[in-house]
Design an enzyme around this catalytic site. Sequence first.
Site, mmCIF file in Angstrom:
data_model
loop_
_atom_site.group_PDB
_atom_site.id
_atom_site.type_symbol
_atom_site.label_atom_id
_atom_site.label_comp_id
_atom_site.label_asym_id
_atom_site.label_seq_id
_atom_site.Cartn_x
_atom_site.Cartn_y
_atom_site.Cartn_z
ATOM 1 N N SER A 77 -43.931 -20.061 -46.020
ATOM 2 C CA SER A 77 -43.061 -20.387 -47.154
ATOM 3 C C SER A 77 -41.730 -20.817 -46.555
ATOM 4 O O SER A 77 -41.424 -20.462 -45.398
ATOM 5 C CB SER A 77 -42.868 -19.126 -47.991
ATOM 6 O OG SER A 77 -41.728 -19.231 -48.822
ATOM 7 N N TYR A 100 -41.524 -9.984 -49.830
ATOM 8 C CA TYR A 100 -42.253 -11.245 -49.631
ATOM 9 C C TYR A 100 -41.642 -12.024 -48.451
ATOM 10 O O TYR A 100 -42.359 -12.484 -47.559
ATOM 11 C CB TYR A 100 -42.177 -12.072 -50.916
ATOM 12 C CG TYR A 100 -42.867 -13.416 -50.832
ATOM 13 C CD1 TYR A 100 -44.253 -13.508 -50.931
ATOM 14 C CD2 TYR A 100 -42.137 -14.592 -50.669
ATOM 15 C CE1 TYR A 100 -44.897 -14.744 -50.861
ATOM 16 C CE2 TYR A 100 -42.764 -15.827 -50.598
ATOM 17 C CZ TYR A 100 -44.140 -15.895 -50.696
ATOM 18 O OH TYR A 100 -44.771 -17.114 -50.625
HETATM 19 P P1 NAP Z 1 -51.964 -18.410 -56.169
HETATM 20 O O1 NAP Z 1 -52.340 -19.529 -57.057
HETATM 21 O O2 NAP Z 1 -51.501 -17.122 -56.767
HETATM 22 O O3 NAP Z 1 -53.197 -18.136 -55.189
HETATM 23 C C1 NAP Z 1 -53.190 -17.048 -54.294
HETATM 24 C C2 NAP Z 1 -54.561 -16.945 -53.656
HETATM 25 O O4 NAP Z 1 -54.559 -15.799 -52.787
HETATM 26 C C3 NAP Z 1 -55.659 -16.746 -54.686
HETATM 27 O O5 NAP Z 1 -56.801 -17.470 -54.328
HETATM 28 C C4 NAP Z 1 -55.933 -15.242 -54.603
HETATM 29 O O6 NAP Z 1 -57.301 -15.009 -54.917
HETATM 30 C C5 NAP Z 1 -55.671 -14.972 -53.111
HETATM 31 N N1 NAP Z 1 -55.373 -13.565 -52.897
HETATM 32 C C6 NAP Z 1 -54.287 -12.879 -53.322
HETATM 33 N N2 NAP Z 1 -54.415 -11.580 -53.012
HETATM 34 C C7 NAP Z 1 -55.619 -11.450 -52.372
HETATM 35 C C8 NAP Z 1 -56.326 -10.346 -51.823
HETATM 36 N N3 NAP Z 1 -55.854 -9.089 -51.875
HETATM 37 N N4 NAP Z 1 -57.527 -10.580 -51.236
HETATM 38 C C9 NAP Z 1 -58.028 -11.831 -51.188
HETATM 39 N N5 NAP Z 1 -57.419 -12.915 -51.699
HETATM 40 C C10 NAP Z 1 -56.221 -12.709 -52.290
HETATM 41 O O7 NAP Z 1 -50.791 -18.812 -55.171
HETATM 42 P P2 NAP Z 1 -50.551 -20.132 -54.288
HETATM 43 O O8 NAP Z 1 -49.269 -20.699 -54.699
HETATM 44 O O9 NAP Z 1 -51.754 -20.995 -54.247
HETATM 45 O O10 NAP Z 1 -50.314 -19.440 -52.865
HETATM 46 C C11 NAP Z 1 -50.950 -19.891 -51.681
HETATM 47 C C12 NAP Z 1 -50.051 -19.548 -50.497
HETATM 48 O O11 NAP Z 1 -48.854 -20.337 -50.588
HETATM 49 C C13 NAP Z 1 -49.600 -18.103 -50.435
HETATM 50 O O12 NAP Z 1 -49.614 -17.640 -49.107
HETATM 51 C C14 NAP Z 1 -48.157 -18.151 -50.933
HETATM 52 O O13 NAP Z 1 -47.374 -17.095 -50.402
HETATM 53 C C15 NAP Z 1 -47.735 -19.506 -50.391
HETATM 54 N N6 NAP Z 1 -46.589 -20.095 -51.073
HETATM 55 C C16 NAP Z 1 -46.586 -20.222 -52.430
HETATM 56 C C17 NAP Z 1 -45.476 -20.799 -53.055
HETATM 57 C C18 NAP Z 1 -45.433 -20.998 -54.559
HETATM 58 O O14 NAP Z 1 -44.343 -21.260 -55.095
HETATM 59 N N7 NAP Z 1 -46.556 -20.936 -55.269
HETATM 60 C C19 NAP Z 1 -44.386 -21.215 -52.296
HETATM 61 C C20 NAP Z 1 -44.424 -21.065 -50.909
HETATM 62 C C21 NAP Z 1 -45.528 -20.501 -50.309
HETATM 63 P P3 NAP Z 1 -57.856 -13.812 -55.837
HETATM 64 O O15 NAP Z 1 -56.814 -13.499 -56.853
HETATM 65 O O16 NAP Z 1 -59.135 -14.369 -56.380
HETATM 66 O O17 NAP Z 1 -58.081 -12.715 -54.865
#
Ligand code: NAP
Length: 256
Positions: free
Chosen positions: A156, A169
């Site tokens: 991030s 986080y």
């Molecule tokens: P998201 O839509 O909430 O997806 C998160 C994914 O992680 C889901 O597939 C979820 O699957 C999985 N996950 C969460 N907890 C888990 C667990 N205990 N075991 C296995 N799988 C788990 O979020 P996203 O935005 O796509 O995030 C993807 C990455 O990008 C993350 O690392 C996040 O920190 C990073 N990121 C996000 C943002 C943002 O603004 N969205 C910004 C910067 C970085 P299940 O719920 O099915 O387990």
Amino acid sequence: MDGYNIKPIFKRKIMSLTNKAAVVTGASKGLGRAIAKRLAQEGCNLALVARSAEALAQLANELITEHGIKAHAFAVDLSCTEATLQCAEQIQATFGAVDILINNAGSGYYKPFMEHTPAEHDAIIDVNIKAAIHLSYALLPSMLERRQGHIINIASDLSTRPLGNMAVYAASKFALRGFSLSLLQEVQKHGIKVSLLNPGIIDTCFNNNTPGNQSAQQALQPDALAETVFQMLTQPQFQLIDELTVHAQPSPNNQD
Ligand code: NAP
């Protein structure tokens, strides 16, 4: 465009992803799902990892039908070390060697530190950093043996700057950055690539957002970011994107 006559200085011979085996964590939705779809388009075989078994199974079927690849769903809670290591074993038993590991699964909540519960601290640290470490540890030996492989850690822009209300986080993402760049120094000489992607806000379900709520002005789109991951993976063998930060670019029409 007038005044710009830019010719490519060489034709990029890109690395092929066809028939490679990739693990994508957090593939049930958001960025992970978009990455899985982009890699499937290239003929890459996929191990799809997250907790939501049904979403993973549906995605696997969709990708098998559309792209004729091998795709397997691995429903696992990555906050559990034992389950994570068992999952890595099952993936290797299913695919043989793994070529690509995308540590993408993550969670976080935008709220004051004192409103987080200890269970939330654990969930954030366990998935965002510990699972990435455990999966790298479990899958690296076969990469090292073959002297090829690429690990991409999705961190991030909070891996390099502080933000109140996201202390735990940000701590997890600072740690992931330290792990990624340090591991690279160890394994690079053995032919393994390790990359870190630092996105700004992405338009996903993260932090209880509803996709579509974030305006294109503020948020990155998962499909466009998945294209960036594809670019990182397909750099020429002699070139590595070790760290990349990506933010949404506001439209010039709407600037103050
Ligand atoms: P998201 O839509 O909430 O997806 C998160 C994914 O992680 C889901 O597939 C979820 O699957 C999985 N996950 C969460 N907890 C888990 C667990 N205990 N075991 C296995 N799988 C788990 O979020 P996203 O935005 O796509 O995030 C993807 C990455 O990008 C993350 O690392 C996040 O920190 C990073 N990121 C996000 C943002 C943002 O603004 N969205 C910004 C910067 C970085 P299940 O719920 O099915 O387990």
